[in-house]
Design an enzyme around this catalytic site. Structure first.
Site, PDB file in Angstrom:
ATOM      1  N   ARG A  42       0.484  -1.073  -0.147  1.00 58.33           N
ATOM      2  CA  ARG A  42       0.357  -0.147  -0.088  1.00 58.33           C
ATOM      3  C   ARG A  42       0.828   1.351  -0.265  1.00 58.33           C
ATOM      4  NH1 ARG A  42      -5.496   0.390   1.538  1.00 58.33           N
ATOM      5  NH2 ARG A  42      -6.905  -1.913   1.192  1.00 58.33           N
ATOM      6  N   ASP A  86      -3.583  -0.906  -3.915  1.00 54.62           N
ATOM      7  CA  ASP A  86      -4.423  -1.115  -3.171  1.00 54.62           C
ATOM      8  C   ASP A  86      -4.696  -2.645  -3.942  1.00 54.62           C
ATOM      9  OD1 ASP A  86      -6.367  -2.118  -2.053  1.00 54.62           O
ATOM     10  OD2 ASP A  86      -8.173  -0.525  -2.694  1.00 54.62           O
ATOM     11  N   LYS A 139      -0.474 -20.046   5.160  1.00 53.13           N
ATOM     12  CA  LYS A 139      -0.918 -19.753   6.347  1.00 53.13           C
ATOM     13  C   LYS A 139      -1.090 -18.553   7.448  1.00 53.13           C
ATOM     14  CE  LYS A 139      -0.073 -21.380  10.913  1.00 53.13           C
ATOM     15  NZ  LYS A 139       0.609 -20.908  11.319  1.00 53.13           N
ATOM     16  N   HIS A 169       5.268 -23.632   6.244  1.00 56.81           N
ATOM     17  CA  HIS A 169       7.308 -24.008   6.547  1.00 56.81           C
ATOM     18  C   HIS A 169       7.894 -25.228   6.369  1.00 56.81           C
ATOM     19  CE1 HIS A 169       6.708 -21.871   9.768  1.00 56.81           C
ATOM     20  NE2 HIS A 169       7.878 -23.098  10.270  1.00 56.81           N
ATOM     21  N   HIS A 231       1.301 -27.404  11.217  1.00 57.76           N
ATOM     22  CA  HIS A 231       2.753 -27.928  11.304  1.00 57.76           C
ATOM     23  C   HIS A 231       2.760 -29.547  11.490  1.00 57.76           C
ATOM     24  CE1 HIS A 231       3.671 -24.394  10.144  1.00 57.76           C
ATOM     25  NE2 HIS A 231       3.589 -23.922  11.365  1.00 57.76           N
ATOM     26  N   LYS A 329       3.783 -22.813  23.511  1.00 54.78           N
ATOM     27  CA  LYS A 329       4.832 -21.540  23.354  1.00 54.78           C
ATOM     28  C   LYS A 329       5.486 -20.810  25.274  1.00 54.78           C
ATOM     29  CE  LYS A 329       3.784 -19.513  19.418  1.00 54.78           C
ATOM     30  NZ  LYS A 329       4.300 -19.715  18.305  1.00 54.78           N
TER      31      LYS A 329
HETATM   32  C1  BG6 Z   1       4.395 -20.125  12.667  1.00 52.71           C
HETATM   33  C2  BG6 Z   1       3.606 -19.898  13.573  1.00 52.71           C
HETATM   34  O1  BG6 Z   1       3.771 -21.158  11.221  1.00 52.71           O
HETATM   35  O2  BG6 Z   1       5.742 -21.222  13.006  1.00 52.71           O
HETATM   36  C3  BG6 Z   1       4.513 -18.984  14.992  1.00 52.71           C
HETATM   37  O3  BG6 Z   1       2.012 -19.143  13.647  1.00 52.71           O
HETATM   38  C4  BG6 Z   1       5.540 -20.445  15.146  1.00 52.71           C
HETATM   39  O4  BG6 Z   1       3.318 -19.232  16.292  1.00 52.71           O
HETATM   40  C5  BG6 Z   1       5.639 -20.398  13.927  1.00 52.71           C
HETATM   41  O5  BG6 Z   1       6.284 -19.329  16.187  1.00 52.71           O
HETATM   42  C6  BG6 Z   1       7.646 -21.779  14.392  1.00 52.71           C
HETATM   43  O6  BG6 Z   1       7.949 -21.707  13.464  1.00 52.71           O
HETATM   44  P1  BG6 Z   1       9.915 -22.588  13.359  1.00 52.71           P
HETATM   45  O7  BG6 Z   1      10.285 -22.551  12.072  1.00 52.71           O
HETATM   46  O8  BG6 Z   1      10.344 -21.068  14.260  1.00 52.71           O
HETATM   47  O9  BG6 Z   1       9.591 -23.710  14.345  1.00 52.71           O
END
Ligand code: BG6
Length: 486
Positions: A42, A86, A139, A169, A231, A329
């Protein structure tokens, strides 16, 4: 000439992960010739300002990895461009379309998923969703099955499924791909890879970071939707799937989706026995005092920052072998590992005392902090003792065992692999629509079970491995997590 468009090109994901990954690919000569990289966001800024920002975010990371050269930067700089847009308006996307030109376009949506539906609709109208074009989605796509479908229907109106690249990822991490090599590139594991030889599997994705400033997003998602839905389930699929016939994207994804379909649903009646929800309270993290989640959030919340689940896979291969999953966490360590716990020997011919104790074989696939694959096997302790003494030894199957003295390859950011694959149109490491749908369906059932049982998170002290109930999940069946509180 092909183009890669980064929507949200000035945002956190683009600056912290995508652009540095593109630089590393450039440095290693892996970016397609002539590829343009166009930031689209933007803010009304010039190309020069954008390029300066990109350099600032890339240079430090590249230097830390010993991969900074002016020559590589110059090559990347020549590809870079910027357009203020935009992205939800087709009209506003026209100048972007002009810059893309006639070549194929891969668009990475590094923006809030709440905008996905409107952006892809505008892209279609602006001619950025033609045959051969691709879209990459980060995601979270949706918060449950219904909202996922709503967004994905809009995506499907603009792009056909083979043009859509849904990122997880974790699938870009080297060891995750190595898991496929380990299972299907060797004969010694696969015959044992079932409930006849494997007692149980553990998957741990532990983080020491807290939720911090991310709470507006996190409070709505919690650990179940933020980590388990994607994941952790992806890791489970790769461990549990049948051998695909080849590595074609659909062959692999067909097998993964079968696993998710076989996950036993969790009912409200079962929730207390097979799931644990937790939320961290004040404690210590990496030696420093940290606040509890609700203090960070500034008000009471029932969102879980930890989840552990016993999952049963109802198919021939895994009947009777539970999978224990946990993620959270503010845990004791940043550690991601898959533990394959084999069954004990059927009968011990050794002394039954301490000296002859036989620990069952255990294969540990560690993804973080270090990548390593190790197998524990029993071995004779050297010596002339009258009665043979046994000891477990760890065999490391990591890179380097065969290349003594050679420098290990640079540890790659997961996005390097995924960006390259998206640019090459290889969707093996991306999540197909039916996979994501099945994962949401199962997660929705867990979440409904929690609601049905009025199941609130249990407190755990920051810096520990979660609520003690997570330990009971295994100890009740005579098992123990690989990493536990000291
Ligand atoms: C993300 C989550 O997809 O993955 C985060 O939204 C998380 O909350 C992160 O911290 C962890 O990724 P990695 O590669 O550091 O284990």
């Amino acid at each position: 000439m092909a183009a890669l468009v980064l929507f949200g090109g000035g945002g956190d994901l683009a600056m912290r992960m995508l652009l540095p990954s593109l630089y590393f690919l450039e440095h290693d000569g892996l970016l397609p010739d002539g590829l343009k990289i166009i930031g689209a966001a933007r803010s009304d800024e010039s190309r020069d300002d954008y390029v300066a920002k990109v350099r600032a975010s890339v240079e430090g990371k590249a230097k830390a990895d010993d991969a900074w050269t002016e020559a590589a930067w110059k090559r990347m700089e020549a590809r870079l461009d910027y357009v203020a847009v935009d992205a939800t308006s087709a009209e506003s996307l026209k100048p972007l379309k002009d810059k893309v030109g006639a070549g194929t376009c891969t668009s990475f949506l590094a923006v809030s998923p709440s905008l996905y539906a409107r952006i892809v609709t505008a892209m279609r109208a602006a001619g950025l969703a033609e045959a051969g074009d691709r879209v990459v989605l980060e995601k979270p796509v949706g918060r449950d099955l219904e909202s996922f479908r709503e967004i994905d229907d809009a995506v499907a109106d603009a792009f056909s499924e083979n043009q859509v690249f849904r990122i997880d990822h974790y699938l870009g991490k080297e060891t995750v791909q190595n898991l496929i090599a380990l299972r299907f590139g060797n004969t010694i594991f696969e015959p044992l890879w079932n409930s006849l030889s494997i007692d149980h599997v553990q998957i741990t994705v532990g983080e020491t970071v807290g939720v911090g400033d991310r709470w507006p997003y996190y409070d709505e998602y919690g650990a179940l939707r933020d980590m388990l839905q994607n994941h952790v389930l992806q890791l489970l699929c790769l461990v549990a799937m049948e051998p695909p016939s080849d590595l074609d994207p659909d062959s692999v994804r067909n097998e993964k989706v079968k696993v998710i379909r076989s996950l036993r649903p969790i009912t409200a009646h079962e929730a207390e026995r097979v799931t644990v929800r937790g939320q961290y309270v004040a404690g210590l993290s990496d030696g420093a005092s940290v606040e509890g989640y609700q203090t960070e959030r500034g008000q009471p919340s029932d969102t879980e920052t930890f989840v552990a689940v016993r999952v049963d896979i109802d198919n021939w291969r895994w009947a009777g072998t539970p999978f224990f999953l946990r993620t959270g966490k503010r845990l004791a360590e940043k550690r991601t590992e898959i533990v394959i716990q084999f069954k004990p020997v059927p009968h011990s011919i050794f002394d039954h005392g301490e000296r002859g104790h036989i620990a069952a074989n255990r294969l540990i696939i560690a993804l973080q902090p270090e990548e390593d694959i190790s197998l524990s096997v029993m071995n004779k302790k050297p010596g002339l003792d009258q009665r043979m003494q046994l000891q477990p030894i760890q065999m490391s199957l990591s890179w380097g065992q065969d290349d003594k003295g050679a420098k290990p390859p640079r540890r790659r950011v997961a996005y390097e692999r995924l960006l390259l694959d998206a640019l090459n149109g290889d969707s093996t490491l991306f999540v197909r629509r039916d996979e994501a749908e099945q994962a949401w369906k199962w997660i929705d059932e867990v979440s409904e079970a929690w609601e049905g049982a009025a199941f609130k998170p249990k407190d755990y002290v920051a810096g520990t491995w979660g609520p003690q109930e997570a330990g009971y999940l295994l100890s009740r069946t005579g098992r123990q997590w690989n990493s536990v509180d000291a």
